[in-house]
Write a protein that holds these residues in place. Structure first.
Motif, short mmCIF file in Angstrom:
data_model
loop_
_atom_site.label_atom_id
_atom_site.label_comp_id
_atom_site.label_asym_id
_atom_site.label_seq_id
_atom_site.Cartn_x
_atom_site.Cartn_y
_atom_site.Cartn_z
N ARG A 1 27.55 32.84 37.14
CA ARG A 1 28.97 33.19 37.18
C ARG A 1 29.82 31.96 37.54
O ARG A 1 30.86 31.70 36.92
CB ARG A 1 29.21 34.30 38.21
CG ARG A 1 28.62 35.66 37.78
CD ARG A 1 28.72 36.65 38.92
NE ARG A 1 28.12 37.94 38.56
CZ ARG A 1 27.87 38.91 39.41
NH1 ARG A 1 28.18 38.76 40.71
NH2 ARG A 1 27.32 40.05 39.01
N ASP A 2 29.34 31.22 38.57
CA ASP A 2 30.07 30.02 38.97
C ASP A 2 30.09 28.99 37.85
O ASP A 2 31.11 28.31 37.62
CB ASP A 2 29.43 29.40 40.22
CG ASP A 2 29.56 30.28 41.45
OD1 ASP A 2 30.42 31.19 41.42
OD2 ASP A 2 28.80 30.08 42.41
N LEU A 3 28.94 28.88 37.16
CA LEU A 3 28.86 27.92 36.06
C LEU A 3 29.82 28.29 34.93
O LEU A 3 30.47 27.43 34.34
CB LEU A 3 27.42 27.86 35.54
CG LEU A 3 27.14 26.85 34.44
CD1 LEU A 3 27.44 25.44 34.93
CD2 LEU A 3 25.70 26.96 33.96
N GLU A 4 29.90 29.60 34.67
CA GLU A 4 30.80 30.06 33.62
C GLU A 4 32.26 29.76 33.99
O GLU A 4 33.05 29.29 33.16
CB GLU A 4 30.61 31.56 33.40
CG GLU A 4 31.48 32.14 32.30
CD GLU A 4 31.26 33.64 32.12
OE1 GLU A 4 31.91 34.24 31.25
OE2 GLU A 4 30.43 34.21 32.85
N LEU A 5 32.60 30.03 35.29
CA LEU A 5 33.96 29.75 35.74
C LEU A 5 34.26 28.25 35.71
O LEU A 5 35.33 27.82 35.27
CB LEU A 5 34.14 30.29 37.17
CG LEU A 5 35.52 30.04 37.82
CD1 LEU A 5 36.63 30.71 37.01
CD2 LEU A 5 35.52 30.57 39.26
N THR A 6 33.28 27.46 36.18
CA THR A 6 33.46 26.00 36.18
C THR A 6 33.62 25.46 34.77
O THR A 6 34.45 24.58 34.51
CB THR A 6 32.26 25.32 36.86
OG1 THR A 6 32.13 25.81 38.20
CG2 THR A 6 32.44 23.81 36.89
N THR A 7 32.84 26.02 33.85
CA THR A 7 32.93 25.57 32.46
C THR A 7 34.30 25.87 31.89
O THR A 7 34.90 25.04 31.19
CB THR A 7 31.84 26.26 31.62
OG1 THR A 7 30.55 25.96 32.17
CG2 THR A 7 31.90 25.78 30.17
N LYS A 8 34.82 27.06 32.18
CA LYS A 8 36.16 27.41 31.69
C LYS A 8 37.21 26.49 32.28
O LYS A 8 38.12 26.03 31.57
CB LYS A 8 36.48 28.87 32.06
CG LYS A 8 35.67 29.90 31.27
CD LYS A 8 36.06 31.31 31.68
CE LYS A 8 35.25 32.36 30.88
NZ LYS A 8 35.60 33.75 31.29
#
Length: 649
Positions: free
Chosen positions: A391-398
């Motif tokens: 989830r954090d990776l997805e948010l960071t990627t965005k």
């Protein structure tokens, strides 16, 4: 399926119990038998490890010390070479610069200027410091060394002339007046206490201590001797600021000569009474200084032995605990049925397969009260961490994609602000002009511009803002806009720079600045009136004699820092087929993988080979030469070129 489950349980019970018992007794016997050898090996390993660590610390600490002292040299050089002392006038810019450096540099204790007429102005971190009533700056060694050498110098250690009498080392450099004569000396003080405690010892901790000596054997800094800190040269009474060559001991002198004569090294000094000392040293030859790090062999051995004894106690407790746990588990496993043994493993195995297949919400439920339950909990924790991480990776990627998108938009906006359509003036046959800007980051601080003030007057300009990235790009936009607005009012280049400088200086809390070369060309005659604000000199490619020369520029100040700074106009007339090449320091300071710079000489050589070419081909030739020089090295600064070729009527 095996039906005789009782037989399996019995085998498991006896095998595990027997193996556990004999393995534990065997390992315990070997450990007790080898304890002494292990102790000595552990001590030797720790000594070797600390020797390596000492060398690493010496190298790292010398790099930190060199960086701080170099920064002091750079600061004093910038002030001494960019500012001019005006006799009989207000020199507040110099005083503010000295006070600002004193306030913002944590390592500089005093900043001051002593003029040739004996006047002395200082700024000290200690407000209570008062100079001795007989103080004469012209008699101080830092003043006389700077006057005699006319270059940047470091003084020997000396007591400060203030009431505090702190031990100091001074970096000093001469400053010139408007006539090019020596006006006085600027000095920056560092206390030996600051050098010792907060510069050369910042990376050492409990390993030992550091000392700093020069190539003549003078002690620059070391910790003060006290009851809990034995110095490597403690048996010789040499004060800070003394010279180690005064020591009448051949073995000591041999070690001293080794440290001064070598760049890096490691020594062990054998002392029967005081105990052996380890000395790692590193020399930075550009300042003729050697930094040494000292540690006692006895202290390392005592520490190693203490750590070993503690580890033995800890291992013994662990050994007994493990033995009890193994025996207990062996009995429990042997007594319980195969179902009790195998079922949790099957549950764990099934849960791991589901988690491995991507079902991170699956929870493994095992209630055995042993390691299997702990392992299941760790797997549950792992799957939860993986889920949160995804989830954090997805948010960071965005967020990263959004930032990259915004930077790309900013880069396009910046490019759109620069004239990019060539030929720029197809209806004007008197000249051809071409320019390019390659930013080191997505947005840069370099800029260029060209525009017609009237049908017979062309203005072209190139600039380089301090720093890179978004702050530099914003300052670039402001500078470019102000320059064009002022130039369109049909005033001289020097007046344009004067007005823009005062506008940029107003409210410039971050002390950002920009170098600018501004030219106004009369198309009918080829005459160029130009003014410079700290920018690189352009090159003139003469068509009649196939020669290339750098133009001489009057001394000038950068824009944005010095209010009411004067700027002067200069003139040059281009003959038909003459070419003027403007550039930023990203060209001449482009670096190859070995940190060698492209230099002004290489740019000059490149243009000699581009005589007779069009403006586009000249720009392409310069870019090709720079790219061939830097190879695969990362671009360190914006690269900007502006080339004007005059054809005449």
């Amino acid at each position: 399926m095996i039906k005789n489950k009782t037989s399996i349980r019995n085998k498991i019970f006896f095998v595990l119990l027997t193996l556990s018992l004999f393995s534990s007794l065997f390992v315990g016997g070997i450990a007790l038998y080898s304890m002494k050898e292990i102790e000595q090996s552990a001590i030797d390993i720790m000594i070797d490890k600390n020797q390596n660590m000492l060398q690493v610390i010496a190298h790292k600490q010398s790099a930190i010390t060199h960086e701080i002292l170099s920064r002091t040299e750079q600061s004093i050089t910038i002030i001494a070479e960019s500012l001019i002392w005006e006799k009989g006038k207000n020199n507040d810019v110099i005083f503010r610069s000295l006070e600002s450096l004193k306030n913002h540099d944590p390592y500089i204790y005093n900043t001051y200027i002593a003029t040739t007429d004996g006047k002395f102005t200082s700024f000290s971190k200690d407000k209570a410091d008062n100079l001795d009533k007989n103080f004469n700056p012209l008699e101080r060694s830092w003043y006389q060394k700077a006057i005699n050498s006319k270059s940047l110098v470091w003084s020997d250690v000396y007591p400060d002339a203030s009431i505090s009498g702190k031990l100091m080392i001074t970096c000093s450099k001469v400053i010139y007046d408007t006539q090019g004569e020596i006006a006085g000396v600027i000095g920056f003080d560092l206390t030996t206490e600051e050098v010792s405690n907060n510069i050369i010892n910042t990376e050492i901790g409990d390993m030992g201590y550091a000392f700093l000596i020069d190539s003549y054997g003078n002690i620059i800094a070391r910790p003060e001797i006290n009851s809990s800190n034995s110095q490597w040269d403690e048996i010789f009474t040499i004060p800070i600021g003394g010279n180690l060559h005064q020591v009448k001991n051949s073995e000591f002198q041999a070690i001293l000569n080794e440290m001064i004569g070598s760049k890096v090294g490691f020594l062990e000094w054998e002392r029967k009474m005081e105990g052996n000392k380890f000395i790692a040293f590193n020399t930075f030859s550009s300042m003729n200084l050697t930094l040494g790090v000292v540690s006692s062999r006895a202290a390392i051995e005592d520490a190693a032995e203490s750590v070993f004894i503690e580890k033995i106690k800890e291992v013994s407790i662990y050994f007994i605990a493990i033995l009890i746990v193994i025996m207990f588990l062996a009995i429990i496993i042997g007594i319980n049925s195969s179902k009790i043994i195998s079922r949790p493993i099957e549950i764990l195995n099934d849960g791991v397969r589901k988690i491995g297949a991507g079902n991170l919400d699956y929870i493994i439920e095992i209630k055995t009260g042993n390691e299997l339950e702990q392992l299941a909990g760790e797997f549950n924790k792992m799957s939860n961490n993986l889920r949160q991480h995804m989830r954090d990776l997805e948010l960071t990627t965005k967020q990263k994609q959004q930032i990259e998108s915004e930077l790309n938009i900013a880069s396009r906006i910046q490019r759109d602000m620069l004239p990019m359509i060539f030929p720029a003036f197809p209806d004007n046959k008197e000249l051809d002009i071409y320019a390019s800007m390659l930013a080191a980051k997505q947005v840069g601080g370099d800029f260029y511009d060209f525009f017609l003030i009237n049908p017979d007057k062309l203005c072209f300009v190139i600039g380089d803002v301090s720093g890179k990235g978004i702050p530099a790009s914003l300052f670039m936009v402001i500078s470019k806009t102000l320059i064009k607005n002022e130039a369109m009012s049909n005033i001289s280049p020097a007046e344009v720079l004067y007005n823009v400088n005062n506008t940029l200086n107003n409210g410039n809390e971050e002390m950002m600045f920009v170098t600018v070369l501004l030219c106004m060309m009369e198309l009918s005659t080829g005459n160029i009136e130009f003014a410079n604000a700290g920018h690189n000199p352009p090159l003139l490619m003469k068509n009649n004699n196939q020669d290339v020369d750098y133009l001489h520029l009057n001394k000038s100040k950068i824009l944005g820092v010095f209010p009411d700074a004067p700027y002067t106009n200069q003139n040059i007339t281009l003959n038909p087929q003459d070419t003027l090449v403007l550039y930023t320091d990203g060209v001449t300071e482009a670096m190859d993988p070995d940190n060698n710079q492209f230099t002004e000489n290489k740019l000059h050589e490149t243009l000699l080979n581009l005589q007779g070419f069009s403006v586009e081909k000249i720009e392409e030739g310069i870019q090709h030469a720079v790219k061939g020089f830097v190879k695969d090295a990362e671009q360190s600064d914006d690269i900007t070129l502006l080339i004007v070729q005059y054809y005449g009527k």
